[in-house]
Enzyme design. Sequence first.
Site, PDB file in Angstrom:
ATOM      1  N   HIS A  32      48.079  46.046  24.848  1.00 25.67           N
ATOM      2  CA  HIS A  32      47.940  47.486  24.634  1.00 25.67           C
ATOM      3  C   HIS A  32      49.079  48.186  25.382  1.00 25.67           C
ATOM      4  O   HIS A  32      49.305  47.916  26.561  1.00 25.67           O
ATOM      5  CB  HIS A  32      46.579  47.921  25.172  1.00 25.67           C
ATOM      6  CG  HIS A  32      46.264  49.364  24.980  1.00 25.67           C
ATOM      7  ND1 HIS A  32      45.753  49.871  23.803  1.00 25.67           N
ATOM      8  CD2 HIS A  32      46.360  50.427  25.822  1.00 25.67           C
ATOM      9  CE1 HIS A  32      45.549  51.167  23.931  1.00 25.67           C
ATOM     10  NE2 HIS A  32      45.910  51.540  25.153  1.00 25.67           N
ATOM     11  N   HIS A  65      49.524  52.792  21.750  1.00 26.58           N
ATOM     12  CA  HIS A  65      48.633  53.949  21.855  1.00 26.58           C
ATOM     13  C   HIS A  65      49.487  55.159  22.213  1.00 26.58           C
ATOM     14  O   HIS A  65      49.959  55.279  23.338  1.00 26.58           O
ATOM     15  CB  HIS A  65      47.585  53.639  22.949  1.00 26.58           C
ATOM     16  CG  HIS A  65      46.723  54.786  23.329  1.00 26.58           C
ATOM     17  ND1 HIS A  65      45.932  54.767  24.466  1.00 26.58           N
ATOM     18  CD2 HIS A  65      46.484  55.989  22.745  1.00 26.58           C
ATOM     19  CE1 HIS A  65      45.262  55.899  24.564  1.00 26.58           C
ATOM     20  NE2 HIS A  65      45.587  56.667  23.540  1.00 26.58           N
ATOM     21  N   MET A  67      50.065  58.759  23.217  1.00 24.65           N
ATOM     22  CA  MET A  67      49.481  59.975  23.813  1.00 24.65           C
ATOM     23  C   MET A  67      50.590  61.007  23.860  1.00 24.65           C
ATOM     24  O   MET A  67      51.086  61.387  24.923  1.00 24.65           O
ATOM     25  CB  MET A  67      48.948  59.651  25.217  1.00 24.65           C
ATOM     26  CG  MET A  67      47.650  58.866  25.177  1.00 24.65           C
ATOM     27  SD  MET A  67      47.298  58.051  26.746  1.00 24.65           S
ATOM     28  CE  MET A  67      48.163  56.506  26.463  1.00 24.65           C
TER      29      MET A  67
HETATM   30  C1  DX5 Z   1      44.734  55.653  29.880  1.00 29.30           C
HETATM   31  C2  DX5 Z   1      45.306  54.561  29.042  1.00 29.30           C
HETATM   32  C3  DX5 Z   1      44.684  53.238  29.253  1.00 29.30           C
HETATM   33  C4  DX5 Z   1      44.786  52.661  30.633  1.00 29.30           C
HETATM   34  C5  DX5 Z   1      43.507  51.934  30.880  1.00 29.30           C
HETATM   35  O1  DX5 Z   1      45.173  56.871  29.392  1.00 29.30           O
HETATM   36  O2  DX5 Z   1      45.179  54.886  27.679  1.00 29.30           O
HETATM   37  O3  DX5 Z   1      45.124  52.297  28.279  1.00 29.30           O
HETATM   38  O4  DX5 Z   1      45.868  51.779  30.814  1.00 29.30           O
HETATM   39  O5  DX5 Z   1      43.489  51.535  32.204  1.00 29.30           O
HETATM   40  P1  DX5 Z   1      42.166  51.102  32.954  1.00 29.30           P
HETATM   41  O6  DX5 Z   1      41.641  49.865  32.300  1.00 29.30           O
HETATM   42  O7  DX5 Z   1      42.644  50.879  34.359  1.00 29.30           O
HETATM   43  O8  DX5 Z   1      41.186  52.260  32.860  1.00 29.30           O
HETATM   44 ZN    ZN Z   2      45.581  53.337  26.188  1.00 28.06          ZN
END
Ligand code: DX5
Ligand code: ZN
Length: 214
Positions: A32, A65, A67
């Site tokens: 990811h 992903h 954002m």
């Molecule tokens: C947060 C990200 C996540 C993050 C998750 O905005 O989208 O993918 O890396 O990290 P953990 O597992 O530490 O919550």
């Molecule tokens: Zn993420």
Amino acid sequence: MKKILPSILSADFANLERDIKNMESLGVDYFHIDVMDGNFVPNISLGFPIIESIRKISNSVFDVHLMINNPELYVEKFCDIGADMVSFHIETTNHADRILQLIKDKGKKAGIVLNPHTPINSIKYLLHKVDYVLIMTVNPGFGGQRFIPEMLNKIKELDTIRKESNYTFLIEVDGGINIQTSKKCREAGADLLVCGSFLFGAENKENTLKELLK
Ligand code: DX5
Ligand code: ZN
């Protein structure tokens, strides 16, 4: 299908190749990758050069992903440089249907992400077209945050809709995943579980990967 997707946001960026290869040696074949623009979310992470670089050293599936605001401007380039799956936030666009098509036209899997406060109803008319739906189980922007327990009902709601309508999309969850929350999310219907700080921070990553799927 149940899979753990290590989130490279929690890897050591000075040793990304080592961290990716180490995970792959433990059986990981999906990663990811969080792209943040400092605008849609209050953080900046990584972009094209890093994805291009790690594409050269890994054959795993890259789940990107986004954002970022204006995702329609960038999704095709992410597909071109090595993403296998690309997701964008429904909150960032009025043209989700068009963006899904841009990703699919590149032959990649297309996903839509929902912030914790965003109802499933907002993507009701897209559910037959998406390859996956990513339910944020924290507010996006940072690793290491606490899981929002109310999201379990949201996962169940989406799973119920999926069953009732015979949809084929996968359900992905992201944020605050550890051994307890992983189990609850899987029971609620999640297929793809993103795990960042908990996995990269674990002493014994091999056991942790097993526990996360137990
Ligand atoms: C947060 C990200 C996540 C993050 C998750 O905005 O989208 O993918 O890396 O990290 P953990 O597992 O530490 O919550
Ligand atoms: Zn993420």
